[in-house]
Design a protein around this motif. Structure first.
Motif, PDB file in Angstrom:
ATOM      1  N   GLN A  22      -6.910 -10.162   0.884  1.00 55.18           N
ATOM      2  CA  GLN A  22      -7.110 -10.019  -0.555  1.00 55.18           C
ATOM      3  C   GLN A  22      -8.218 -10.934  -1.069  1.00 55.18           C
ATOM      4  OE1 GLN A  22      -5.354  -7.899  -2.823  1.00 55.18           O
ATOM      5  NE2 GLN A  22      -4.961  -6.939  -0.849  1.00 55.18           N
ATOM      6  N   LYS A  74       5.733  -9.022  -9.178  1.00 56.69           N
ATOM      7  CA  LYS A  74       4.305  -9.363  -9.172  1.00 56.69           C
ATOM      8  C   LYS A  74       4.119 -10.882  -9.194  1.00 56.69           C
ATOM      9  CE  LYS A  74       2.390  -5.155 -11.115  1.00 56.69           C
ATOM     10  NZ  LYS A  74       1.759  -4.526 -12.283  1.00 56.69           N
ATOM     11  N   ARG A  99       4.738  -9.090   1.902  1.00 51.39           N
ATOM     12  CA  ARG A  99       5.824  -8.723   0.979  1.00 51.39           C
ATOM     13  C   ARG A  99       7.140  -9.337   1.417  1.00 51.39           C
ATOM     14  NH1 ARG A  99       4.857  -2.398  -0.710  1.00 51.39           N
ATOM     15  NH2 ARG A  99       3.072  -2.820  -2.051  1.00 51.39           N
ATOM     16  N   ARG A 137      -7.419  -3.982  -3.595  1.00 55.13           N
ATOM     17  CA  ARG A 137      -6.693  -5.127  -4.162  1.00 55.13           C
ATOM     18  C   ARG A 137      -5.319  -4.703  -4.648  1.00 55.13           C
ATOM     19  NH1 ARG A 137      -9.753  -7.483  -1.614  1.00 55.13           N
ATOM     20  NH2 ARG A 137     -11.584  -8.642  -2.310  1.00 55.13           N
ATOM     21  N   TRP A 138      -4.364  -5.628  -4.515  1.00 51.52           N
ATOM     22  CA  TRP A 138      -3.032  -5.376  -5.062  1.00 51.52           C
ATOM     23  C   TRP A 138      -3.111  -5.426  -6.580  1.00 51.52           C
ATOM     24  CZ3 TRP A 138      -0.164  -9.602  -1.781  1.00 51.52           C
ATOM     25  CH2 TRP A 138      -0.285  -9.269  -0.426  1.00 51.52           C
ATOM     26  N   ASP A 139      -2.275  -4.656  -7.226  1.00 48.54           N
ATOM     27  CA  ASP A 139      -2.215  -4.715  -8.680  1.00 48.54           C
ATOM     28  C   ASP A 139      -1.247  -5.821  -9.082  1.00 48.54           C
ATOM     29  OD1 ASP A 139      -2.005  -4.348 -11.379  1.00 48.54           O
ATOM     30  OD2 ASP A 139      -0.586  -2.692 -11.186  1.00 48.54           O
ATOM     31  N   MET A 181       0.187  -6.551   4.736  1.00 47.06           N
ATOM     32  CA  MET A 181       0.780  -6.455   3.404  1.00 47.06           C
ATOM     33  C   MET A 181       2.297  -6.470   3.493  1.00 47.06           C
ATOM     34  SD  MET A 181       0.333  -3.522   0.524  1.00 47.06           S
ATOM     35  CE  MET A 181       1.400  -2.373   1.373  1.00 47.06           C
ATOM     36  N   LEU A 211       4.404 -12.006  -5.672  1.00 45.41           N
ATOM     37  CA  LEU A 211       3.208 -11.722  -4.874  1.00 45.41           C
ATOM     38  C   LEU A 211       2.054 -12.643  -5.251  1.00 45.41           C
ATOM     39  CD1 LEU A 211       3.252  -7.825  -4.743  1.00 45.41           C
ATOM     40  CD2 LEU A 211       3.630  -9.397  -2.851  1.00 45.41           C
TER      41      LEU A 211
END
Lengths: 464, 187
Positions: free
Chosen positions: B80, A294, B28, B178-180, B24, A297
């Motif tokens: 995002q 995370k 990544r 949204r990404w966590d 995404m 990211l």
């Protein structure tokens, strides 16, 4: 036709300013206005299609093949990992314990916390959010008015942009073509002076009885389970906390030390800092693959944001310059007969006003380069070499730019505090609470402007 | 084939979702390079202390990785909604006004910018490809043209991202999920 030549750069700048307020992402406004005015310039024959090719080359040379900028993602990544290792939590516990009897002690604890987080993580958004979540409820419970609580958190959390290692200083070093190490070292004293000023202000409020009551915060805070001392803290807590805290502080000392002594470049130091941050998280038992991922990211999204602005700004600046924008600014300044200190003061005022609306990246990449040609003839301190002059100027700008985070109406930190504190903190209250800190900041800026030794003493002592 | 009865709005929203999913995955792949870049720098520093080796190559690899990294991330940053906005006025607007401004911004600013950059990056990259450009240093790395072509990815995926946003706005499909990224609430 000449009227168009004279008018276009001005029009371009005004358009940029107006469109930025549309709330469309700044990076695309910069790039878009650049391209549109390139087309307009083509219509008048001042610009050619092939010059856009030069902007790509410019982006490539200035942003991609640039070894200095690699330190930015690495420092962000390091800060993000340190953040996830729970540094802030431990810090607040320790400080509450240590400062429980001092007037304004809890406020001072927030200032100290902001200073340490500034040096370790240095991501303003993350520091401010985290400090709001941890400290804001405690401050309010301890009879701090919500405006003061919001103000001290926003101001202290923003120190990260000034205290090294700082992304802003790397970008400024790149703009001025001066060594990052000199800037890092030059920022230390002004940064610490700021946090001292904040702390004294909190103590003053405490002595005047405006905030909190000594000890009140602690006794009213929920106790910890198990064997507690008279203040509701578990015995031996400070040992645990110290252990969690010493590691990150030592880490940052090593990272900065290796840059200051010239052992490592900022990029190398940042890379080793990432390794150190992983070790700290490991020691604290907080190392999780998911958390590291995370961190990748979220650091990635921050880099995407920063480097998009780099690209947009490169296009804007290129077209602006090509349309004669630099000359136009120089003409205006010369027509007013400005020189020396006038130019510096004008620059500071422009940056401060811009800072109410824009943030440091756009100002550093758009406004500062416009002033660069004007600086060539400025000789304020006889006998000072060019690098020292630029280091001093860059630090003055940094202190000024730090203010941009906390000046209403548009200050990033204010939004972060408001966002994290929830509806109990009104926008008007946070605007009111931040004003004393803006004033303190301007006082420190004036001091740094008048006493260049404050900036140059450390670099001169350790780097030359 | 879309199942019968699916409104065009639903189809547009799904197309937008597909673009965002591709972005995404690009992001990544870029984000994992944070680990690679850190490792590279660490190995470079440690390696130089132990073995006396030239680090021209690893320094070049550092900016190669760095460039690939941010080129992979600019589109997802828009999906995002993490690009900086000056939103002093925007916060007071209705959703409808915001959407209109966003559409106008995409057509007038984002797309012209990204398209011009994409066209010229194409020239920039193809020039590099035809000459088989390598490092300017004799000890440097080959395949510089490959790294340059990531500019095409950056501006290409940005255009795709803008089109996806347009489709979402037209379909009234709200914002991309949204990404966590919360690292604090886990414990």
């Amino acid at each position: 036709m000449t009227w168009a030549m004279d008018l276009l750069p001005l029009l371009m700048f005004v358009t940029l300013f107006l469109l930025i307020f549309s709330g469309f992402p700044v990076a695309f406004v910069l790039g878009g206005v650049g391209v549109i005015f390139g087309f307009v310039g083509m219509g008048f024959g001042f610009f050619s299609w092939i010059e856009f090719f030069a902007t790509v080359t410019r982006i490539w040379g200035g942003v991609a093949e640039n070894l200095t900028l690699i330190a930015i993602p690495l420092f962000i990544f390091m800060g993000s990992i340190l953040d996830s290792s729970g540094v802030a939590n431990d810090l607040l516990l320790l400080l509450k314990r240590l400062l429980r009897r001092m007037p304004g002690g809890l406020g001072i604890a927030v200032v100290v916390m902001g200073t340490v987080l500034a040096a370790t993580t240095g991501i303003v958004g993350a520091s401010v959010t985290l400090m709001t979540l941890l400290a804001y409820p405690v401050l309010v419970r301890s009879h701090y008015p919500s405006s003061v609580a919001g103000g001290v958190i926003a101001a202290s959390g923003t120190l990260g942009i000034l205290l090294p290692p700082s992304v802003m200083l790397i970008v400024l070093a790149n703009t001025f073509a001066i060594p990052v190490g000199n800037l890092f070292l030059g920022a230390v004293l002004p940064g610490l002076l700021l946090s001292l000023a904040y702390a004294l202000f909190m103590m003053l409020l405490g002595l005047m009885g405006k905030v909190g009551r000594p000890g009140a915060s602690v006794s009213s805070a929920p106790s910890f389970p198990g064997d507690n001392d008279e203040d509701g803290f578990p015995r031996g807590l400070w040992l645990v906390v110290l252990r969690g805290l010493v590691a990150p502080v030592v880490l940052i000392a090593f990272v900065l030390g290796s840059i200051f002594t010239g052992v490592a470049t900022p990029t190398e130091a940042a890379g080793m800092g990432v390794l150190g941050a992983v070790l700290v998280a490991l020691v604290n038992g907080k190392l999780r693959v998911a958390a590291v991922w995370k961190s990748c990211l979220s650091s990635g999204l921050i880099c995407g944001m920063i480097f998009m602005i780099f690209m947009g700004a490169a296009v804007f600046s290129y077209v602006f310059r090509s349309l004669g924008g630099d000359d136009a600014v120089a003409d205006v300044v010369q027509s007013f007969g400005l020189e020396g200190w006038h130019i510096i003061v004008l620059m500071m005022i422009v940056v401060f006003i811009m800072g109410c609306f824009l943030d440091w990246i756009e100002i550093t990449l758009i406004i500062v380069p416009i002033f660069m040609p004007l600086l060539a003839g400025v000789d304020l301190f006889p006998g000072m070499d060019q690098t020292s002059f630029l280091v001093w100027l860059a630090i003055c700008l940094s202190v000024n730019l730090q203010t941009s985070f906390i000046t209403p109406p548009f200050g990033f930190s204010l939004f972060f505090v408001r966002g994290a504190a929830g509806p109990s903190l009104a926008t008007a209250a946070i605007y009111r609470g931040i004003i004393p800190f803006v004033v303190l900041q301007l006082l420190v800026l004036a001091l740094v402007l008048m006493v260049p030794e404050m900036v140059l003493w450390l670099p001169d002592k350790y780097l030359n | 084939m879309a199942p019968p009865g699916v409104a065009p709005a639903g189809r547009m929203a799904r197309a937008a979702r597909a673009v965002e999913r591709v972005n995404m995955w690009i992001a990544r792949s870029g984000a994992i390079l944070f680990v690679a870049l850190s490792l590279l720098v660490i190995v470079d520093v440690v390696g130089r202390q132990i073995f006396i080796i030239s680090s021209i190559r690893s320094q070049e690899l550092e900016w190669y990785l760095h460039t690939v990294m941010f080129c992979c991330l600019v589109a997802a940053t828009y999906d995002q909604d993490r690009h900086v906005r000056v939103d002093i006025f925007r916060v007071h607007w209705s959703d409808k006004t915001r959407d209109r401004v966003e559409v106008a911004g995409i057509f007038l600013l984002l797309l012209p910018f990204a398209t011009v950059m994409l066209i010229h990056s194409w020239g920039f990259v193809s020039q590099s490809f035809t000459t088989g450009e390598t490092s300017s240093s004799s000890q440097g790395l080959p395949y510089k043209f490959l790294i340059k072509s990531f500019l095409l990815l950056a501006f290409g995926s940005l255009i795709a991202s803008a089109v996806a946003r347009l489709m979402r706005l037209l379909a009234g499909a709200g914002e991309a999920p949204r990404w966590d990224l919360n690292i604090w609430d886990e414990e």
